[in-house]
Design a protein around this motif. Structure first.
Motif, PDB file in Angstrom:
ATOM      1  N   TYR A 279       0.846  -1.181   0.000  1.00  0.00           N
ATOM      2  CA  TYR A 279       0.000   0.000   0.000  1.00  0.00           C
ATOM      3  C   TYR A 279       0.889   1.241   0.000  1.00  0.00           C
ATOM      4  CZ  TYR A 279      -4.089  -2.833   1.277  1.00  0.00           C
ATOM      5  OH  TYR A 279      -5.102  -3.752   1.283  1.00  0.00           O
TER       6      TYR A 279
ATOM      7  N   GLY B 170      -5.303   8.634   3.519  1.00  0.00           N
ATOM      8  CA  GLY B 170      -5.536   7.207   3.684  1.00  0.00           C
ATOM      9  C   GLY B 170      -4.612   6.391   2.800  1.00  0.00           C
ATOM     10  N   LEU B 171      -4.619   5.084   3.025  1.00  0.00           N
ATOM     11  CA  LEU B 171      -3.768   4.209   2.239  1.00  0.00           C
ATOM     12  C   LEU B 171      -4.447   3.813   0.938  1.00  0.00           C
ATOM     13  CD1 LEU B 171      -2.670   3.898   5.215  1.00  0.00           C
ATOM     14  CD2 LEU B 171      -1.843   1.654   4.474  1.00  0.00           C
TER      15      LEU B 171
ATOM     16  N   PHE C 195       3.815   0.667   2.543  1.00  0.00           N
ATOM     17  CA  PHE C 195       3.631  -0.331   3.580  1.00  0.00           C
ATOM     18  C   PHE C 195       3.368  -1.690   2.962  1.00  0.00           C
ATOM     19  CE2 PHE C 195       3.260   2.426   7.259  1.00  0.00           C
ATOM     20  CZ  PHE C 195       2.879   3.642   6.707  1.00  0.00           C
TER      21      PHE C 195
ATOM     22  N   PHE D  45       0.164  -4.892   9.191  1.00  0.00           N
ATOM     23  CA  PHE D  45       0.974  -3.939   8.448  1.00  0.00           C
ATOM     24  C   PHE D  45       2.376  -3.790   9.042  1.00  0.00           C
ATOM     25  CE2 PHE D  45      -1.713  -1.811   5.338  1.00  0.00           C
ATOM     26  CZ  PHE D  45      -2.962  -2.275   5.690  1.00  0.00           C
ATOM     27  N   GLY D  46       3.324  -3.547   8.142  1.00  0.00           N
ATOM     28  CA  GLY D  46       4.664  -3.187   8.570  1.00  0.00           C
ATOM     29  C   GLY D  46       4.732  -1.724   8.973  1.00  0.00           C
ATOM     30  N   GLN D  47       5.925  -1.297   9.372  1.00  0.00           N
ATOM     31  CA  GLN D  47       6.100   0.075   9.838  1.00  0.00           C
ATOM     32  C   GLN D  47       6.302   1.056   8.694  1.00  0.00           C
ATOM     33  OE1 GLN D  47       5.797   0.957  13.267  1.00  0.00           O
ATOM     34  NE2 GLN D  47       4.899  -1.066  12.996  1.00  0.00           N
TER      35      GLN D  47
ATOM     36  N   TYR E  41     -13.098  -2.178   9.148  1.00  0.00           N
ATOM     37  CA  TYR E  41     -11.915  -2.176  10.004  1.00  0.00           C
ATOM     38  C   TYR E  41     -11.641  -0.771  10.532  1.00  0.00           C
ATOM     39  CZ  TYR E  41     -11.301  -6.376   7.178  1.00  0.00           C
ATOM     40  OH  TYR E  41     -11.506  -7.576   6.531  1.00  0.00           O
TER      41      TYR E  41
ATOM     42  N   TYR F 288      -8.349   1.257  12.212  1.00  0.00           N
ATOM     43  CA  TYR F 288      -6.924   1.248  12.504  1.00  0.00           C
ATOM     44  C   TYR F 288      -6.538   2.564  13.186  1.00  0.00           C
ATOM     45  CZ  TYR F 288      -6.382  -2.481   8.961  1.00  0.00           C
ATOM     46  OH  TYR F 288      -6.465  -3.641   8.222  1.00  0.00           O
TER      47      TYR F 288
ATOM     48  N   GLN G  18      -2.947   4.922  13.615  1.00  0.00           N
ATOM     49  CA  GLN G  18      -1.584   5.105  13.142  1.00  0.00           C
ATOM     50  C   GLN G  18      -0.921   6.210  13.963  1.00  0.00           C
ATOM     51  OE1 GLN G  18      -1.143   6.576   9.099  1.00  0.00           O
ATOM     52  NE2 GLN G  18       0.751   5.415   8.833  1.00  0.00           N
TER      53      GLN G  18
ATOM     54  N   GLY H  48       3.468   2.445  11.480  1.00  0.00           N
ATOM     55  CA  GLY H  48       2.534   1.630  10.715  1.00  0.00           C
ATOM     56  C   GLY H  48       1.157   1.640  11.335  1.00  0.00           C
ATOM     57  N   LEU H  49       0.286   0.823  10.791  1.00  0.00           N
ATOM     58  CA  LEU H  49      -1.108   0.782  11.231  1.00  0.00           C
ATOM     59  C   LEU H  49      -1.316  -0.314  12.270  1.00  0.00           C
ATOM     60  CD1 LEU H  49      -1.249   2.269   8.455  1.00  0.00           C
ATOM     61  CD2 LEU H  49      -3.524   1.301   8.223  1.00  0.00           C
TER      62      LEU H  49
ATOM     63  N   LEU I 229      -4.266  -2.476  13.946  1.00  0.00           N
ATOM     64  CA  LEU I 229      -5.676  -2.845  13.835  1.00  0.00           C
ATOM     65  C   LEU I 229      -6.322  -2.778  15.214  1.00  0.00           C
ATOM     66  CD1 LEU I 229      -8.039  -3.939  12.111  1.00  0.00           C
ATOM     67  CD2 LEU I 229      -7.190  -6.244  12.618  1.00  0.00           C
TER      68      LEU I 229
ATOM     69  N   PHE J 231      -3.845   9.077  14.219  1.00  0.00           N
ATOM     70  CA  PHE J 231      -4.565   9.153  12.953  1.00  0.00           C
ATOM     71  C   PHE J 231      -5.387   7.889  12.841  1.00  0.00           C
ATOM     72  CE2 PHE J 231      -5.538  11.033   9.102  1.00  0.00           C
ATOM     73  CZ  PHE J 231      -5.160  10.331   7.973  1.00  0.00           C
TER      74      PHE J 231
ATOM     75  N   LEU K 105      -7.955   5.449  10.916  1.00  0.00           N
ATOM     76  CA  LEU K 105      -8.334   5.086   9.552  1.00  0.00           C
ATOM     77  C   LEU K 105      -9.382   3.982   9.574  1.00  0.00           C
ATOM     78  CD1 LEU K 105      -4.740   5.090   8.164  1.00  0.00           C
ATOM     79  CD2 LEU K 105      -6.569   6.451   7.193  1.00  0.00           C
TER      80      LEU K 105
ATOM     81  N   GLN L 235      -7.991  -4.112   0.917  1.00  0.00           N
ATOM     82  CA  GLN L 235      -8.781  -3.186   1.709  1.00  0.00           C
ATOM     83  C   GLN L 235      -8.744  -1.789   1.088  1.00  0.00           C
ATOM     84  OE1 GLN L 235      -7.934  -3.310   5.927  1.00  0.00           O
ATOM     85  NE2 GLN L 235      -8.049  -5.546   5.998  1.00  0.00           N
TER      86      GLN L 235
ATOM     87  N   PHE M  85      -9.336   2.225   1.919  1.00  0.00           N
ATOM     88  CA  PHE M  85      -9.251   3.083   3.091  1.00  0.00           C
ATOM     89  C   PHE M  85      -9.981   4.408   2.905  1.00  0.00           C
ATOM     90  CE2 PHE M  85      -6.304   1.143   6.108  1.00  0.00           C
ATOM     91  CZ  PHE M  85      -5.845   0.078   5.358  1.00  0.00           C
ATOM     92  N   GLY M  86     -10.498   4.905   4.026  1.00  0.00           N
ATOM     93  CA  GLY M  86     -11.058   6.240   4.059  1.00  0.00           C
ATOM     94  C   GLY M  86      -9.942   7.268   4.218  1.00  0.00           C
ATOM     95  N   PRO M  87     -10.310   8.547   4.234  1.00  0.00           N
ATOM     96  CA  PRO M  87      -9.321   9.625   4.299  1.00  0.00           C
ATOM     97  C   PRO M  87      -8.710   9.819   5.685  1.00  0.00           C
ATOM     98  CG  PRO M  87     -11.513  10.538   4.260  1.00  0.00           C
ATOM     99  CD  PRO M  87     -11.676   9.064   4.042  1.00  0.00           C
TER     100      PRO M  87
ATOM    101  N   ARG N 191      -7.745  12.865  12.061  1.00  0.00           N
ATOM    102  CA  ARG N 191      -6.613  13.230  12.913  1.00  0.00           C
ATOM    103  C   ARG N 191      -7.153  13.648  14.263  1.00  0.00           C
ATOM    104  NH1 ARG N 191      -1.604  12.063  12.377  1.00  0.00           N
ATOM    105  NH2 ARG N 191      -1.691  12.731  10.195  1.00  0.00           N
TER     106      ARG N 191
END
Lengths: 113, 113
Positions: free
Chosen positions: A35, A42-43, A88, A103-105, B34, B36, B38, B43-44, B46, B88, B90, B102, B104-106, B109
């Motif tokens: 991603y 967002g991603l 990511f 997810f990774g960092q 989902y 998340y 951040q 990273g994210l 969950l 953040f 998400l 997946q 993602f939304g925007p 914050r």
């Protein structure tokens, strides 16, 4: 932890050069995804590679997967300033019903014009 | 086409105040949803996921809760915010019957002061 670990954490290149990012993980996977995230956004999904695939291409993106080494790489060819973002990797493991991703960092890529 | 909305985009709240973040998806039915979080430069993580109305799975025990009152609505809540809740947030969805990609939304914050 099943979490993907990315390398390098940060990468700075000139426009036109190639960028390579690596992801390592610790468990068996269903698939691995990459991603992209622009700052404060967002991603966005880039590419998915399944556990039985070794290489996949999408435009200027090339992803490889080595399940024996539990690693993946993302190559962006002929980079552009617009490729500046965080990237990511995310792994899908275990039951596929939930669709959970780990997810990774991330790798922060800066492409200088 | 499918779209995902999150609001508010930005939120500044005092410690101890309640929280409600909303996420809605349009153009699809029975999605997996989902939440998340951040942290800056990370990273994210969950937090929660849901595979159907009223069904919530928690990934990390913490000060937050989630609810899914309608098929395409996902709400993240807290009764009393902590400083460590800043980040953040998400929301993401995926088609329940398809691959793990997946969308993602925007993001929201959240700053807790």
């Amino acid at each position: 932890s099943q979490q993907g670990e990315e390398d390098p954490q940060a990468l700075s290149i000139q426009e036109g050069e190639n960028a390579t990012m690596n992801c390592s993980y610790k468990t068996s996977i269903n698939n691995l995804q990459w991603y992209r995230q622009n700052s404060g956004r967002g991603l966005v999904h880039l590419i998915l590679i399944r556990s039985n695939e070794r290489e996949k291409h999408s435009g200027r993106l090339r992803v490889t997967l080595d399940t024996s080494k539990k690693s993946s790489s993302l190559l962006i060819t002929a980079s552009r300033a617009a490729d500046t973002a965080s990237y990511f990797c995310a792994i899908s493991a275990g039951s596929s019903n939930t669709g959970k991703l780990i997810f990774g960092q991330g790798t922060t890529l800066q492409v200088k014009p | 086409s499918q779209t995902i909305h999150q609001w508010p985009a930005t939120l500044v709240q005092p410690v101890g105040s309640p929280l409600s973040l909303e996420c809605t998806v349009e153009g699809t039915s029975n999605p997996n949803l989902y939440w998340y979080r951040q942290a800056a430069g990370r990273g994210l993580q969950l937090l929660f996921y849901s595979v159907g109305i009223g069904q919530i799975s928690s990934e990390v025990p913490q000060n937050l809760s989630a609810s899914r009152p309608q098929d395409r609505q996902f709400i993240l809540s807290s009764k009393k915010l902590l400083l460590s809740d800043s980040g953040f947030y998400l929301c993401a969805w995926k088609k329940w019957e398809q691959s793990d990609t997946q969308y993602f939304g925007p993001g929201t914050r959240l700053t807790v002061l």
